[in-house]
Design a protein around this motif. Structure first.
Motif, short mmCIF file in Angstrom:
data_model
loop_
_atom_site.label_atom_id
_atom_site.label_comp_id
_atom_site.label_asym_id
_atom_site.label_seq_id
_atom_site.Cartn_x
_atom_site.Cartn_y
_atom_site.Cartn_z
N ASN A 212 -79.43 25.34 33.61
CA ASN A 212 -78.32 24.65 34.42
C ASN A 212 -78.70 23.80 35.12
O ASN A 212 -79.56 23.95 36.14
N LYS A 213 -78.21 22.51 35.03
CA LYS A 213 -78.59 21.37 35.99
C LYS A 213 -77.29 20.80 36.51
O LYS A 213 -77.38 19.65 37.00
N ASN A 214 -76.32 21.62 36.85
CA ASN A 214 -75.23 21.06 37.41
C ASN A 214 -74.60 19.82 36.77
O ASN A 214 -73.91 18.98 37.61
N LYS A 215 -74.51 19.87 35.46
CA LYS A 215 -73.79 18.64 34.90
C LYS A 215 -72.70 18.97 34.14
O LYS A 215 -72.51 20.21 33.77
N ILE A 216 -71.46 18.23 33.92
CA ILE A 216 -70.39 18.40 33.10
C ILE A 216 -70.44 17.40 32.10
O ILE A 216 -70.58 16.18 32.26
N ILE A 217 -70.83 18.10 30.98
CA ILE A 217 -70.94 17.32 29.66
C ILE A 217 -69.69 17.09 28.89
O ILE A 217 -69.03 18.46 28.26
N PHE A 218 -69.38 15.94 28.34
CA PHE A 218 -68.00 15.93 27.53
C PHE A 218 -68.74 15.40 26.34
O PHE A 218 -69.58 14.37 26.02
N LEU A 274 -79.26 21.06 21.53
CA LEU A 274 -79.07 22.33 22.43
C LEU A 274 -79.42 22.37 23.83
O LEU A 274 -79.06 22.87 24.77
N LYS A 275 -81.08 21.64 23.75
CA LYS A 275 -81.40 21.62 25.32
C LYS A 275 -80.44 20.66 26.25
O LYS A 275 -80.48 21.02 27.27
N MET A 276 -80.03 19.90 25.65
CA MET A 276 -79.01 18.86 26.39
C MET A 276 -77.73 19.63 26.72
O MET A 276 -77.52 19.75 27.86
N ILE A 277 -77.23 20.30 25.86
CA ILE A 277 -76.00 21.15 26.06
C ILE A 277 -76.36 22.13 27.19
O ILE A 277 -75.49 22.41 28.21
N GLY A 278 -77.60 22.72 26.93
CA GLY A 278 -78.01 24.05 28.02
C GLY A 278 -77.93 23.55 29.37
O GLY A 278 -78.13 24.25 30.35
N GLN A 279 -78.07 22.29 29.83
CA GLN A 279 -78.23 21.55 31.09
C GLN A 279 -76.94 21.67 31.93
O GLN A 279 -76.81 21.55 32.96
N ALA A 280 -75.74 21.71 31.21
CA ALA A 280 -74.37 21.82 31.56
C ALA A 280 -73.84 23.08 32.54
O ALA A 280 -74.41 24.15 32.25
N ALA A 294 -72.19 24.98 22.55
CA ALA A 294 -72.05 25.46 24.07
C ALA A 294 -71.96 27.16 24.01
O ALA A 294 -72.75 27.83 25.07
N ALA A 295 -71.28 27.43 23.44
CA ALA A 295 -70.99 29.09 23.33
C ALA A 295 -72.14 29.92 22.97
O ALA A 295 -72.30 30.89 23.81
N ILE A 296 -72.84 29.44 22.20
CA ILE A 296 -74.10 30.26 21.68
C ILE A 296 -75.13 30.12 22.78
O ILE A 296 -76.03 30.79 22.52
N CYS A 297 -74.99 28.87 23.38
CA CYS A 297 -76.18 29.10 24.60
C CYS A 297 -75.65 29.62 25.87
O CYS A 297 -76.28 29.56 26.73
N GLY A 298 -74.51 30.13 26.02
CA GLY A 298 -74.01 30.82 27.00
C GLY A 298 -73.49 29.89 28.13
O GLY A 298 -73.58 30.40 29.24
N ILE A 299 -73.02 28.81 27.54
CA ILE A 299 -72.56 27.59 28.75
C ILE A 299 -70.95 27.61 28.64
O ILE A 299 -70.26 27.59 27.60
N PRO A 300 -70.44 27.86 29.80
CA PRO A 300 -68.96 27.72 29.97
C PRO A 300 -68.64 26.37 29.34
O PRO A 300 -68.84 25.25 29.43
N VAL A 301 -67.19 26.59 28.40
CA VAL A 301 -66.89 25.45 27.61
C VAL A 301 -65.30 25.37 27.56
O VAL A 301 -64.91 26.50 27.52
N GLU A 341 -66.65 29.30 40.86
CA GLU A 341 -67.12 29.98 42.06
C GLU A 341 -68.12 31.13 41.66
O GLU A 341 -68.71 31.48 42.64
N SER A 342 -67.79 31.61 40.71
CA SER A 342 -68.88 32.99 40.37
C SER A 342 -70.30 32.68 40.21
O SER A 342 -71.03 33.57 40.35
N LYS A 343 -70.52 31.53 39.91
CA LYS A 343 -71.77 30.92 39.41
C LYS A 343 -72.70 31.99 38.61
O LYS A 343 -73.83 32.40 38.58
N SER A 344 -71.86 32.60 37.43
CA SER A 344 -72.36 33.80 36.80
C SER A 344 -73.22 33.09 35.68
O SER A 344 -73.09 31.89 35.31
N SER A 345 -74.22 33.98 35.28
CA SER A 345 -74.94 33.32 34.07
C SER A 345 -74.74 33.99 32.86
O SER A 345 -74.58 35.21 32.87
#
Length: 373
Positions: A212-218, A274-280, A294-301, A341-345
Motif C-alpha cells: 500500500n502506497k496510499n493511491k486510489i487507482i481507477f 499486480l504490483k501496480m494494483i498492490g500499491q492502492a 484487486a480482490a486476489i491481492c487483498g486490496i479494497p475495490v 478508517e479501519s486501515k485494516s490489511s
C-alpha cells in the motif's frame, strides 16, 4: 524515434497510415507465430499420447485475459501434474487451425480457454469456439469459465449457436455468473453438462503483491463494454478528497496495453500489473478483472458494472468479502469510510472457492479418465 513518427504522421495520408498499421500488425503476428513452432512440433510428436489440449489463450494486450490464461494453465498443471498439457494460443489456432485439428486425436481432451466472449460481445472468440467444436466432432470438449451474453434481436444467432452445440454430444460448459447460467437454461442450449463456478483467476493468490502506497487507482474500460460512469467517478473522487486524498493520489489506468504477449512473456506482464494494483488503498473498476485482480491481492475495490453485467456477476461471488464493494450497494460511501478508517490489511482467502475449483477438477477428471487410447 518519436520525432520520426510525428513526421510520418504529418506527411502520410490517414488512409495510407491505416494500411501501414494493418500491414505491420499482420507482419508482427506472423513473426510472433514463428515462435510457436515448437508447439506444433510437440503436437505432432505426441500425437499418439493421451493429452489435454488448451486452446485459445491470450496473445493480445488484455491483462485480464492473460491472467485467465495463466490461471487456467496453473490449474491444470497443479491439479493434473502427470497429464501432458499442450497450450495453443488463440492466434496460433487462427493461423494454423488446419494443422492443429489434423493433429488432435479422439483421446485428446480439448479445453477452450475461459473469458467473456460467448455470444455477441466479441465475435472472434465465439467464432473460434465454434470452429473448435465443429472441427473436432469426436472429442470431449470443456469450455472453461465463461460469460454468455447476446445483444437484443439475436435470436437467429442464438439458434445457430445452439445447433452447433446440439450437433456435438460431448461439449460441457462452465459459466462464471448466475445470469449466464440461467440464460443457458432458459434458451435450452444442449450442453452435455453445465456448472457454475467463479472466474478461474480466483485460483490465484495475489496477497504477496500488496504494498500500500496510499493511491486510489481507477481501472476503467475504453471499449464497447463501457457504461457511462463519468458522474459517478467524479462523485467518488470528491468523496476521497473529503477523506484526505489529493489529486496526485489518483491514478488512471486500463488493463489493456499495446503489443503482443504470449505464454513466454505474459507472466512478467501480469506480475507488473499486480504490483501496480498492490500499491492502492482502493481500486475502482468497471473491468471484471480490475475487480478480481484487486480482490486476489487483498486490496479494497469498488466494482462498477459493464454492459453485459459480468462485473456484477463476478461481484456476487465476492460479496462476502468485506473489502469488495459494489458501487450500487446501499450505504456505499459509509462502507468506504469504514474501510478507510479501519486501515485494516486484508488477505485474499482462495479456500472460500475451493469447493467450486474442485467442481472444475471433477469435470476435467471425469472427461479425461473416460478417454481411451
Amino acid at each position: 524515434m518519436g520525432q520520426i513518427k510525428k513526421i510520418i504522421k504529418n506527411i502520410i495520408p490517414n488512409s495510407a497510415q491505416k494500411k501501414l498499421r494493418i500491414i505491420n500488425s499482420k507482419y508482427s503476428k506472423v513473426k510472433l507465430n514463428k515462435t510457436f513452432d515448437p508447439i506444433i512440433s510437440e503436437l505432432k510428436s505426441t500425437k499418439n499420447q493421451k493429452r489435454i489440449i488448451l486452446i485459445g489463450t491470450a496473445i493480445y494486450g488484455n491483462i485480464g485475459d492473460h491472467a485467465i490464461s495463466i490461471a487456467g494453465t496453473k490449474f491444470i498443471k497443479k491439479e493434473f501434474p502427470n497429464v501432458n498439457l499442450i497450450e495453443i494460443p488463440i492466434s496460433l489456432y487462427e493461423y494454423k487451425s488446419d494443422i492443429i485439428n489434423r493433429n488432435i486425436n479422439q483421446h485428446d481432451l480439448i479445453i477452450i480457454n475461459g473469458g467473456g466472449y460467448l455470444g455477441t460481445l466479441w465475435e472472434t472468440g465465439q467464432e473460434i469456439s465454434n470452429s473448435i467444436i465443429i472441427n473436432n466432432p469426436n472429442n470431449r470438449i470443456i469450455i472453461f469459465p465463461q460469460t454468455m451474453y447476446y445483444k437484443e434481436d439475436s435470436e437467429n444467432l442464438i439458434k445457430e449457436h445452439k445447433k452447433i452445440i446440439a450437433d456435438h454430444p460431448n461439449v460441457s460448459l462452465i459459466v462464471r455468473d448466475k445470469k449466464s447460467y440461467d440464460f443457458v437454461s432458459e434458451k435450452e442450449f444442449e450442453f452435455k453438462k453445465v456448472i457454475l463456478t467463479p472466474d478461474i483467476v480466483t485460483y490465484i493468490d495475489g496477497n504477496k503483491y500488496k504494498n500500500n502506497k496510499n493511491k486510489i487507482i481507477f481501472v476503467l474500460r475504453k471499449d464497447h463494454e463501457k457504461v457511462d460512469y463519468k458522474k459517478d467517478i467524479e462523485e467518488l473522487k470528491s468523496h476521497f478528497i473529503e477523506l484526505g486524498y489529493e489529486e496526485d493520489d489518483f491514478e488512471y489506468t486500463d488493463s489493456v496495453v499495446e503489443g503482443y504477449y504470449n505464454l513466454y512473456n505474459r507472466d512478467a506482464l501480469v506480475e507488473e500489473y499486480l504490483k501496480m494494483i498492490g500499491q492502492a488503498s482502493f481500486v475502482i473498476s468497471d473491468r471484471l478483472h480490475g475487480m478480481i485482480l484487486a480482490a486476489i491481492c487483498g486490496i479494497p475495490v469498488i466494482a462498477l458494472d459493464n454492459v453485459s453485467n459480468k462485473v456484477y456477476g463476478a461481484y456476487e461471488w465476492f460479496s462476502s468479502f468485506d473489502y469488495v464493494l459494489y458501487f450500487k450497494d446501499k450505504n456505499i460511501y459509509q462502507k468506504i469510510d469504514e474501510i478507510n478508517e479501519s486501515k485494516s490489511s486484508y488477505n485474499y482467502d482462495s479456500s472460500k472457492f475451493a469447493n467450486k475449483h474442485q467442481e472444475i477438477k471433477k469435470l476435467v477428471e471425469l472427461e479425461y479418465n473416460d478417454l481411451k487410447i
